[in-house]
Motif scaffolding. Structure first.
Motif, PDB file in Angstrom:
ATOM      1  N   ALA A   1       0.828  -1.214   0.000  1.00  0.00           N
ATOM      2  CA  ALA A   1       0.000   0.000   0.000  1.00  0.00           C
ATOM      3  C   ALA A   1       0.856   1.256   0.000  1.00  0.00           C
ATOM      4  O   ALA A   1       0.563   2.233  -0.700  1.00  0.00           O
ATOM      5  N   LEU A   2       1.931   1.253   0.771  1.00  0.00           N
ATOM      6  CA  LEU A   2       2.825   2.415   0.812  1.00  0.00           C
ATOM      7  C   LEU A   2       3.565   2.590  -0.514  1.00  0.00           C
ATOM      8  O   LEU A   2       3.702   3.708  -1.025  1.00  0.00           O
ATOM      9  N   LYS A   3       4.047   1.488  -1.069  1.00  0.00           N
ATOM     10  CA  LYS A   3       4.779   1.569  -2.344  1.00  0.00           C
ATOM     11  C   LYS A   3       3.868   2.050  -3.469  1.00  0.00           C
ATOM     12  O   LYS A   3       4.272   2.876  -4.299  1.00  0.00           O
ATOM     13  N   LYS A   4       2.640   1.540  -3.493  1.00  0.00           N
ATOM     14  CA  LYS A   4       1.694   1.961  -4.521  1.00  0.00           C
ATOM     15  C   LYS A   4       1.355   3.429  -4.371  1.00  0.00           C
ATOM     16  O   LYS A   4       1.282   4.175  -5.357  1.00  0.00           O
ATOM     17  N   ARG A   5       1.174   3.859  -3.132  1.00  0.00           N
ATOM     18  CA  ARG A   5       0.849   5.252  -2.883  1.00  0.00           C
ATOM     19  C   ARG A   5       1.991   6.173  -3.287  1.00  0.00           C
ATOM     20  O   ARG A   5       1.777   7.311  -3.716  1.00  0.00           O
ATOM     21  N   ALA A   6       3.222   5.685  -3.165  1.00  0.00           N
ATOM     22  CA  ALA A   6       4.397   6.476  -3.547  1.00  0.00           C
ATOM     23  C   ALA A   6       4.713   6.368  -5.027  1.00  0.00           C
ATOM     24  O   ALA A   6       5.637   7.020  -5.519  1.00  0.00           O
ATOM     25  N   GLY A   7       3.957   5.535  -5.751  1.00  0.00           N
ATOM     26  CA  GLY A   7       4.197   5.364  -7.174  1.00  0.00           C
ATOM     27  C   GLY A   7       5.425   4.526  -7.469  1.00  0.00           C
ATOM     28  O   GLY A   7       6.062   4.684  -8.518  1.00  0.00           O
ATOM     29  N   LEU A   8       5.766   3.620  -6.559  1.00  0.00           N
ATOM     30  CA  LEU A   8       6.956   2.777  -6.712  1.00  0.00           C
ATOM     31  C   LEU A   8       6.535   1.339  -7.000  1.00  0.00           C
ATOM     32  O   LEU A   8       5.445   0.915  -6.617  1.00  0.00           O
ATOM     33  N   PRO A   9       7.392   0.582  -7.680  1.00  0.00           N
ATOM     34  CA  PRO A   9       7.074  -0.823  -7.955  1.00  0.00           C
ATOM     35  C   PRO A   9       6.848  -1.598  -6.659  1.00  0.00           C
ATOM     36  O   PRO A   9       7.551  -1.398  -5.673  1.00  0.00           O
ATOM     37  N   ILE A  10       5.878  -2.500  -6.686  1.00  0.00           N
ATOM     38  CA  ILE A  10       5.516  -3.258  -5.496  1.00  0.00           C
ATOM     39  C   ILE A  10       6.685  -4.087  -4.985  1.00  0.00           C
ATOM     40  O   ILE A  10       6.888  -4.230  -3.778  1.00  0.00           O
ATOM     41  N   ARG A  11       7.489  -4.632  -5.894  1.00  0.00           N
ATOM     42  CA  ARG A  11       8.588  -5.517  -5.485  1.00  0.00           C
ATOM     43  C   ARG A  11       9.902  -4.783  -5.261  1.00  0.00           C
ATOM     44  O   ARG A  11      10.916  -5.399  -4.967  1.00  0.00           O
ATOM     45  N   ALA A  12       9.872  -3.477  -5.382  1.00  0.00           N
ATOM     46  CA  ALA A  12      11.110  -2.701  -5.220  1.00  0.00           C
ATOM     47  C   ALA A  12      11.531  -2.631  -3.757  1.00  0.00           C
ATOM     48  O   ALA A  12      10.690  -2.602  -2.854  1.00  0.00           O
ATOM     49  N   ASN A  13      12.847  -2.632  -3.533  1.00  0.00           N
ATOM     50  CA  ASN A  13      13.374  -2.379  -2.199  1.00  0.00           C
ATOM     51  C   ASN A  13      13.403  -0.874  -1.996  1.00  0.00           C
ATOM     52  O   ASN A  13      14.149  -0.167  -2.672  1.00  0.00           O
ATOM     53  N   VAL A  14      12.586  -0.394  -1.097  1.00  0.00           N
ATOM     54  CA  VAL A  14      12.451   1.042  -0.920  1.00  0.00           C
ATOM     55  C   VAL A  14      12.969   1.437   0.452  1.00  0.00           C
ATOM     56  O   VAL A  14      12.708   0.770   1.449  1.00  0.00           O
ATOM     57  N   SER A  15      13.723   2.533   0.493  1.00  0.00           N
ATOM     58  CA  SER A  15      14.305   2.996   1.752  1.00  0.00           C
ATOM     59  C   SER A  15      13.309   3.861   2.515  1.00  0.00           C
ATOM     60  O   SER A  15      12.372   4.431   1.944  1.00  0.00           O
ATOM     61  N   LEU A  16      13.538   3.967   3.812  1.00  0.00           N
ATOM     62  CA  LEU A  16      12.714   4.837   4.651  1.00  0.00           C
ATOM     63  C   LEU A  16      12.848   6.288   4.186  1.00  0.00           C
ATOM     64  O   LEU A  16      11.878   7.049   4.172  1.00  0.00           O
ATOM     65  N   LYS A  17      14.050   6.650   3.771  1.00  0.00           N
ATOM     66  CA  LYS A  17      14.312   8.008   3.305  1.00  0.00           C
ATOM     67  C   LYS A  17      13.471   8.352   2.081  1.00  0.00           C
ATOM     68  O   LYS A  17      12.884   9.449   2.005  1.00  0.00           O
ATOM     69  N   ASN A  18      13.370   7.432   1.128  1.00  0.00           N
ATOM     70  CA  ASN A  18      12.592   7.682  -0.086  1.00  0.00           C
ATOM     71  C   ASN A  18      11.094   7.722   0.196  1.00  0.00           C
ATOM     72  O   ASN A  18      10.369   8.553  -0.370  1.00  0.00           O
ATOM     73  N   LEU A  19      10.623   6.824   1.049  1.00  0.00           N
ATOM     74  CA  LEU A  19       9.208   6.845   1.392  1.00  0.00           C
ATOM     75  C   LEU A  19       8.837   8.146   2.104  1.00  0.00           C
ATOM     76  O   LEU A  19       7.783   8.732   1.840  1.00  0.00           O
ATOM     77  N   ALA A  20       9.711   8.595   2.984  1.00  0.00           N
ATOM     78  CA  ALA A  20       9.451   9.849   3.700  1.00  0.00           C
ATOM     79  C   ALA A  20       9.400  11.023   2.724  1.00  0.00           C
ATOM     80  O   ALA A  20       8.572  11.930   2.864  1.00  0.00           O
TER      81      ALA A  20
END
Length: 311
Positions: free
Chosen positions: A216-235
């Motif tokens: 849900a967070l990755k989709k909301r951020a417009g990022l691929p679901i399977r991507a490794n996303v950092s806390l910094k990028n999500l913020a």
């Protein structure tokens, strides 16, 4: 033979009427006005009252009006929660609402900073741990002395220096304090398995919310679901805030607060999906009580102590 079956049913009926009298004396059932006026629904009512007083008695099927279905209840929670979220004070940077899925006091967010010990400093050990509550307020923040000598402080990332170890508490003491806080809590974090590993602890999976693994967070951020996303990028994408800046290292307090803020953005959706993914409840042993009320005459539906007092 038909005559034997008739006698057997007569004995059952006599026991039933005796037990009904006991229920009436105990105030569990309203007295009937005329003999023989007992209806299947009244028998069901008596049975339902009895099952409330004994865990060893199978429960009767509940009526629709007595409780909401799981999906309806969750939908109401989501709608009510959305209204509260829209009424929050946006200028504060945090949404000041209480959780309708679980009590806010059941939520904490954690972040740990590690230093290097062992050969060439490649072993990660806990050097600082911060825990915040549902509103982001700090409830624990201490420097921790590792069990092995520190080889690499990793200051660029951990923010830990030699001076922080002067007043640090031993790992075992910190571990006991932290695990006491985490007990029976929903624990939020980012790549939280690393924090639990540093604590030498395993938290129940159903009580863990890892923001690095949230679709849900990755989709909301417009990022691929399977991507490794950092806390910094999500913020940056979702909270429009900058964290982990500069060369002084990360702040475990700031990271824990950020993880909690991210979780709260999708809390209702997250918890609703988890609730729907839970295994279904086992079916009731009574599928249609109104279809055959004679089953309630059987001894298995009556508590032992009630049988002794009625016969």
């Amino acid at each position: 033979s038909p005559q034997a079956r008739s006698k057997k049913r007569s004995r059952k009926h006599q026991r039933f009427m005796a037990r009904r009298a006991v229920l009436e004396r105990k105030g569990l059932l309203s007295p009937h006005r005329q003999p023989g006026s007992q209806s299947p629904e009244a028998g069901l009512e008596a049975h339902t009252e009895l099952t409330k007083s004994s865990d060893n008695v199978p429960k009767a099927k509940q009526t629709v009006s007595s409780s909401l279905s799981l999906s309806a209840s969750l939908d109401n929670i989501a709608r009510h929660h959305s209204v509260l979220l829209s009424q929050g004070n946006s200028s504060s940077g945090r949404v000041r609402t209480s959780s309708l899925v679980l009590r806010p006091g059941k939520y904490v967010a954690i972040d740990c900073e590690m230093v290097g010990t062992g050969p060439q400093g490649k072993l990660s050990e806990l050097a600082r741990c911060s825990v915040v509550n549902y509103d982001g307020d700090v409830i624990y923040d201490k420097y921790v002395r590792p069990e092995l000598p520190i080889v690499d402080y990793r200051t660029r990332w951990s923010g830990i220096t030699k001076r922080h170890m002067k007043n640090a508490i031993p790992f075992k003491a910190a571990q006991a304090e932290i695990l006491k806080i985490l007990k029976d809590k929903i624990v939020v974090g980012h790549a939280i398995h690393n924090d639990f590993q540093a604590l030498k602890y395993f938290h129940p999976k159903d009580r863990t919310r890892d923001t690095s693994q949230s679709p849900a967070l990755k989709k909301r951020a417009g990022l691929p679901i399977r991507a490794n996303v950092s806390l910094k990028n999500l913020a940056r994408h979702l909270l429009h805030k900058k964290i982990q800046e500069g060369c002084k290292g990360h702040s475990s307090v700031e990271d824990a607060q950020t993880a909690m803020e991210l979780y709260r953005l999708v809390e209702v959706q997250w918890e609703k999906q988890l609730a729907h993914s839970l295994p279904p409840r086992p079916p009731s042993p009574v599928t249609d009580p109104a279809a055959d009320s004679s089953q309630y005459l059987d001894d298995q539906y009556w508590p032992t102590e009630l049988m002794a007092s009625s016969l």
